[in-house]
Design a protein around this motif. Sequence first.
Motif: not given
Length: 330
Positions: A84-102
């Motif tokens: 999809s090339k949704g990048d950071v907006n793809d729902p499947r990216s949310q787990a990695l974003i969470h790791i970066l946030n914590i």
Amino acid sequence: MKVLEFFSGIGGMHFALKGSEIESEVLLAVDINPVSNEIYKYNFPDVHLVNRNIQSLSPNFLNKLGADTILMSPPCQPFTRNGSKGDVNDPRSQALIHILNILPHINISRILIENVKGFETSQMRDLVVQTFDKCGFSYQEFLLSPSQIGIPNSRLRYYCLAKKAPYKFEFDTGPLIYNLPNQSENSLKFKIGDILEAGDKEQYYLPMKILKKYWKVLDICYEDSQRSCCFTKAYNRYYEGTGSVFSHISKNDAQKILQELKTQTLDESSQEFLLSSLKLRYFTPSEVSKLQCFPEHFKFPKMITNRQKYMVLGNSINVEVVSNLINLLT
């Protein structure tokens, strides 16, 4: 090394860790794919494996484990050429974003990330390295393929290693690099013939209707081949660009047959005879796992179907490449 294995899949990172020179222990493995988890549990029954969304993991929970290292291979679909090339907006990216946030709130000093080629130009990659900078990590990014270290398989992937003081890299870090530091001269570790399973493989032969439609686009390997194409999760279901097939005849004989097949005057029976003569079959799941450098003792539970095996292998890593990278994390 006390390890958290995120997006643990079928255990490729764990096998790479065991194949490295580093004394280590996996304290927690996390994945939400039930098929992958069954395979992981079958091979590592003593590891604390949880079927849990990574976004539910809190800094407090992770810090209590006492880990110092994260190994992870986040979902690649937001960054793949055909995704999809949704990048950071793809729902499947949310787990990695969470790791970066914590990350600023957990006691981690070493990280390895694996993903597809294309990640290196993504917004997510920018977010990753910005977070590393913010948290005081030094890092090095790579694009590497198993063929660079003598494995007869192409699987170009993005990798990033990160360390926080007092840990330091023993080589100069900088822009994206395309080889392992201090890599010795490439020598072939094995040929295609070395990973072939014995016995009848009738169930893996390509059906005639598939041969007639796709023979021109198939990538064919032979016993003496020193290369093969990247295997994807669509292998055995789609036929172009999903992985190589194997011929039991010699390359010279096969090329003569392929040349004959290009003759415009062939009738249907002659074409079918020639296509059958190629003796083309899929690589078995066990053979694919060996090309991805999983060890001999890696096994699938009996209830896992061939289709499921190909899918999880297509989503997995090359164990040997990652093992070499883990050695750089000390």
